[in-house]
Design an enzyme around this catalytic site. Structure first.
Site: not given
Ligand code: NDP
Length: 287
Positions: A53, A97, A120
């Site tokens: 990412k 994460q 997200d």
């Protein structure tokens, strides 16, 4: 029959080119997009995802900020950092994460991220907005799959769609997006009594299970579009999906490979959400 293979890398490269141009335009207006990525603990898969990412951000002209904590970090430390990032005008997107170590309440962490920076799309408010068909940050994996359907001209309205998996990050939002696009959606999971009965009816089959080569050719309707979200590491170190690619590609009409299918589109949608967030800030500054 031999299925046409959807090239997720090629589509991702095209969309990332567009994102990079938008990021450059924002930079020219003094609003360089920025993404903060929080990594807690030493899960090797998470470390790889975060590395990918961050590298993708750099290539697209998005500033990235990587914050790493040991597995035994106190939740209060991370919550305080999230509050700081929420207030930081140079940060347009915040990603924590998953999965998190056991001392964390995952829902509380996700809700500590500002809705406006929840790139997200996991904050309960964004999930609620999505379920009501309101504008929201869409979760990256199912959003990436929808973009694949669009790019490939897959017709969703009236189609029978079957999603295997009901997780918050893939299965459930995937089902919602397919429903909104007019598909008739069945969600299957570990309690589903006769899985193959459902999957054999599917014009669109999305597998998000986490079990290597679980979907076999006999479970697939001839000509179906098969999307393999799974990423599984085999004992020899190679990656494979939830779909038995060799067998299913003899039956399906359209199929995604692993690697090189859904994965690159997931990261691409994360970059796009970060740029969208920065564009909103830039617009708000102008008025
Ligand atoms: P979860 O483990 O959260 O969910 C798996 C789902 O599969 C659950 O709903 C589970 O059912 C269902 N399931 C498990 N076994 C069976 C079975 N025998 N029959 C039917 N359903 C079953 O996983 P995620 O949704 O987070 O991820 C799924 C896969 O996708 C993983 O391989 C993951 O690595 C990958 N992934 C890939 C991404 C990408 O970018 N390509 C992004 C995110 C994930 P139940 O709810 O009943 O337990």
């Amino acid at each position: 029959m031999s299925a046409r293979v959807i090239d997720g890398n090629a589509l991702a490269a095209k969309v990332r080119g567009e994102i990079a141009a938008r990021a450059a335009a924002l930079g020219g207006r003094g609003e360089q997009p920025g993404l903060a990525v929080v990594l807690i603990g030493n899960n090797p898969a998470s470390a790889v995802y975060v590395r990918n990412k961050v590298a993708a951000c750099e290539k697209a002209g998005i500033r990235s900020l990587k914050l790493e904590y040991p597995a035994d970090v106190a939740p209060a430390v991370v919550m305080a950092k999230l509050a700081e990032l929420n207030a930081d005008a140079t940060v347009h997107g915040i990603l924590v994460q998953l999965p998190l170590p056991p001392q964390f309440d995952e829902g509380a962490v996700l809700e500590a991220i500002s809705v406006a920076k929840d790139v997200d799309g996991f904050h309960a408010e964004n999930v609620g907005r999505l379920s009501q068909g309101q504008e929201a940050f869409l979760p990256c994996t199912p959003h990436g799959v929808m973009r694949m359907f669009e790019a490939e001209g897959v017709s969703l309205s009236g189609a029978e769609a079957v999603v295997i998996g009901r997780s918050n990050i893939v299965g459930k939002p995937m089902a919602m997006l397919l429903t909104q696009a007019g598909a008739t959606v069945t969600v299957c999971h570990s309690r589903t009594r006769d899985l193959a009965f459902h999957t054999r009816r599917a014009d669109i089959l999305v597998a998000a299970i986490g079990k290597p080569r679980f979907v076999t050719a006999d479970m697939v309707k001839p000509g179906a579009t098969v999307i393999d979200v799974g990423i599984n590491r085999l004992p020899d170190g190679k990656l494979c999906g939830d779909v038995d690619f060799a067998g299913v590609s003899e039956v399906a009409g359209l199929i995604t490979p692993v690697p090189g299918g859904v994965g690159p589109m997931t990261i691409t949608m994360l970059l796009e959400n970060t740029v969208i967030s920065a564009e909103r800030v830039a617009r708000a500054r102008q008025v």
